[in-house]
Design a protein around this motif. Structure first.
Motif, short mmCIF file in Angstrom:
data_model
loop_
_atom_site.label_atom_id
_atom_site.label_comp_id
_atom_site.label_asym_id
_atom_site.label_seq_id
_atom_site.Cartn_x
_atom_site.Cartn_y
_atom_site.Cartn_z
N ASP B 54 4.03 0.84 -9.56
CA ASP B 54 3.45 1.93 -10.36
C ASP B 54 3.76 3.29 -9.77
OD1 ASP B 54 2.32 0.12 -12.09
OD2 ASP B 54 0.35 0.15 -11.13
N ARG B 55 3.75 3.37 -8.44
CA ARG B 55 3.82 4.67 -7.78
C ARG B 55 4.70 4.58 -6.53
NH1 ARG B 55 -0.03 8.29 -8.97
NH2 ARG B 55 0.19 9.12 -6.89
N ASN B 56 4.98 5.73 -5.94
CA ASN B 56 5.70 5.76 -4.66
C ASN B 56 4.77 5.32 -3.54
OD1 ASN B 56 7.94 7.02 -5.95
ND2 ASN B 56 6.90 8.99 -5.78
N LEU B 57 5.32 4.54 -2.62
CA LEU B 57 4.52 4.07 -1.48
C LEU B 57 5.38 4.11 -0.23
CD1 LEU B 57 1.88 2.76 -0.48
CD2 LEU B 57 2.89 0.53 -1.03
N VAL B 76 -6.82 5.64 -1.98
CA VAL B 76 -6.56 4.79 -3.14
C VAL B 76 -6.36 3.36 -2.64
CG1 VAL B 76 -5.55 6.61 -4.57
CG2 VAL B 76 -4.08 5.32 -3.04
N TYR B 77 -6.52 2.42 -3.56
CA TYR B 77 -6.40 1.01 -3.18
C TYR B 77 -5.17 0.43 -3.85
CZ TYR B 77 -11.01 1.73 -1.32
OH TYR B 77 -12.06 2.22 -0.59
N MET B 78 -4.32 -0.20 -3.04
CA MET B 78 -3.07 -0.75 -3.54
C MET B 78 -3.19 -2.27 -3.62
SD MET B 78 -1.51 2.17 -3.49
CE MET B 78 0.04 1.57 -4.08
N ALA B 79 -2.75 -2.82 -4.73
CA ALA B 79 -2.77 -4.27 -4.89
C ALA B 79 -1.37 -4.75 -5.24
CB ALA B 79 -3.74 -4.67 -6.00
N GLY B 80 -1.06 -5.96 -4.81
CA GLY B 80 0.25 -6.52 -5.11
C GLY B 80 0.12 -7.99 -5.37
N ILE B 81 0.64 -8.78 -4.48
CA ILE B 81 0.59 -10.23 -4.63
C ILE B 81 -0.73 -10.74 -4.07
CG2 ILE B 81 1.68 -12.38 -3.90
CD1 ILE B 81 4.30 -10.76 -3.75
N GLY B 82 -1.33 -11.71 -4.79
CA GLY B 82 -2.58 -12.28 -4.30
C GLY B 82 -3.74 -11.33 -4.53
N VAL B 86 -4.86 -3.03 0.02
CA VAL B 86 -4.74 -2.19 1.20
C VAL B 86 -5.12 -0.77 0.82
CG1 VAL B 86 -2.97 -3.61 2.32
CG2 VAL B 86 -2.28 -1.71 0.86
N ILE B 87 -5.58 -0.04 1.82
CA ILE B 87 -5.96 1.36 1.62
C ILE B 87 -4.74 2.24 1.83
CG2 ILE B 87 -7.25 3.26 2.67
CD1 ILE B 87 -9.52 1.30 3.18
N ALA B 88 -4.59 3.20 0.94
CA ALA B 88 -3.52 4.18 1.09
C ALA B 88 -4.09 5.57 0.87
CB ALA B 88 -2.40 3.89 0.08
N GLU B 105 4.26 13.26 -5.76
CA GLU B 105 3.25 12.78 -4.82
C GLU B 105 3.54 11.33 -4.48
OE1 GLU B 105 -0.43 11.59 -7.76
OE2 GLU B 105 -0.43 13.60 -6.95
N ALA B 106 2.93 10.88 -3.39
CA ALA B 106 3.16 9.50 -2.94
C ALA B 106 1.92 9.00 -2.22
CB ALA B 106 4.36 9.46 -2.00
N ASP B 107 1.84 7.69 -2.10
CA ASP B 107 0.77 7.06 -1.35
C ASP B 107 1.33 6.61 -0.01
OD1 ASP B 107 -0.81 7.45 -3.60
OD2 ASP B 107 -0.26 5.50 -4.44
N PHE B 108 0.52 6.73 1.02
CA PHE B 108 0.94 6.36 2.37
C PHE B 108 -0.01 5.32 2.91
CE2 PHE B 108 2.60 10.55 1.57
CZ PHE B 108 3.84 10.53 2.16
N CYS B 109 0.56 4.24 3.47
CA CYS B 109 -0.30 3.22 4.06
C CYS B 109 0.37 2.61 5.29
CB CYS B 109 -0.68 2.14 3.05
SG CYS B 109 0.55 0.90 2.75
N CYS B 110 -0.46 2.00 6.13
CA CYS B 110 0.03 1.46 7.41
C CYS B 110 0.69 0.10 7.23
CB CYS B 110 -1.13 1.33 8.39
SG CYS B 110 -1.85 2.92 8.82
N GLU B 111 0.40 -0.59 6.15
CA GLU B 111 0.85 -1.98 6.01
C GLU B 111 2.22 -2.13 5.36
OE1 GLU B 111 -2.10 -0.84 5.18
OE2 GLU B 111 -3.56 -1.96 6.36
N GLN B 112 2.77 -1.05 4.82
CA GLN B 112 4.02 -1.16 4.06
C GLN B 112 5.20 -0.65 4.88
OE1 GLN B 112 4.74 -2.62 1.28
NE2 GLN B 112 6.85 -1.95 1.28
N PRO B 113 6.11 -1.52 5.31
CA PRO B 113 7.23 -1.04 6.12
C PRO B 113 8.37 -0.43 5.31
CG PRO B 113 7.31 -3.43 5.98
CD PRO B 113 6.06 -2.99 5.26
#
Lengths: 63, 142
Positions: B54-57, B76-82, B86-88, B105-113
């Motif tokens: 949906d958006r940049n991550l 914001v809360y990001m959802a994917g599989i399952g 994760v928080i972004a 704009e973009a979302d930034f999170c620690c879990e997405q490499p």
């Protein structure tokens, strides 16, 4: 002219961050920590790099 | 006049999970972009063009490098599989594709490499984005 890219150069760097040459032919630096890789890349004094993540080879992804 | 940029898909090794042998290459539509915010700009980094996102991550590191203050940014809360989420942190940045600057704009999170370019904030800046899997090329038309 299109250059054929190969993934062979990435094989030693699974689950690591790499700094690639701009033609993607060489790995100039690598690290499992993006912060450390970024520092290494800065020390290369080369602006023609691409920083990329090499995901696990045994998985397919739906990011 | 329309401008079209073409990028070769990037090959990654794909391994046989039973034998561990590298069997083939898997080609992904990744392009080098830069991110900027104010006077700060990143090195070129590979980002996946993902029509299903949906958006940049982006990894949080790039936001930190740009001087974004996550404490002041909307969560914001990001959802994917399952079922996991994760928080972004959502912030305004610029994305550079070649010499084209996208104020977005973009979302930034620690879990997405892997940096991801999604529909809102990336795709909507282009007249068309065409995936030519037979050529292993992606074309961006402004």
């Amino acid at each position: 002219m299109l250059k054929k890219l190969s993934s062979a150069i990435l094989i030693p760097y699974e689950n690591q961050w790499v700094a690639l040459s701009s033609d993607r032919k060489k790995v100039l630096a690598a690290n499992k920590d993006l912060r450390k890789l970024h520092k290494k890349a800065e020390n290369l004094n080369n602006k023609d790099i691409i920083i990329s993540y090499v995901p696990s080879f045994g998985k397919t992804y739906s990011f | 006049m329309a401008k079209v940029l073409g990028y070769s898909y990037v090959p990654f090794p794909l391994q046989d999970i039973l034998t561990g042998k590298i069997l083939e290459e898997f080609f992904r539509p990744m392009i080098p972009i830069k991110l900027s915010h104010g006077s700060k700009i990143t090195s070129p980094l590979d980002a996946l063009i993902d029509s299903g996102s949906d958006r940049n991550l982006f990894p949080a590191f790039w936001g930190e490098l740009l001087g974004l203050d996550f404490k002041k940014m909307p969560v914001v809360y990001m959802a994917g599989i399952g079922k996991s989420e994760v928080i972004a942190y959502r912030g305004k940045i610029d994305i550079w594709v070649g010499d084209k600057k996208l104020e977005t704009e973009a979302d930034f999170c620690c879990e997405q490499p892997v940096p991801i370019l999604g529909r809102k904030g990336f795709f909507n800046f282009f007249k068309s984005i065409t995936f030519k899997d037979s050529e292993r090329f992606v074309y961006l038309e402004f």
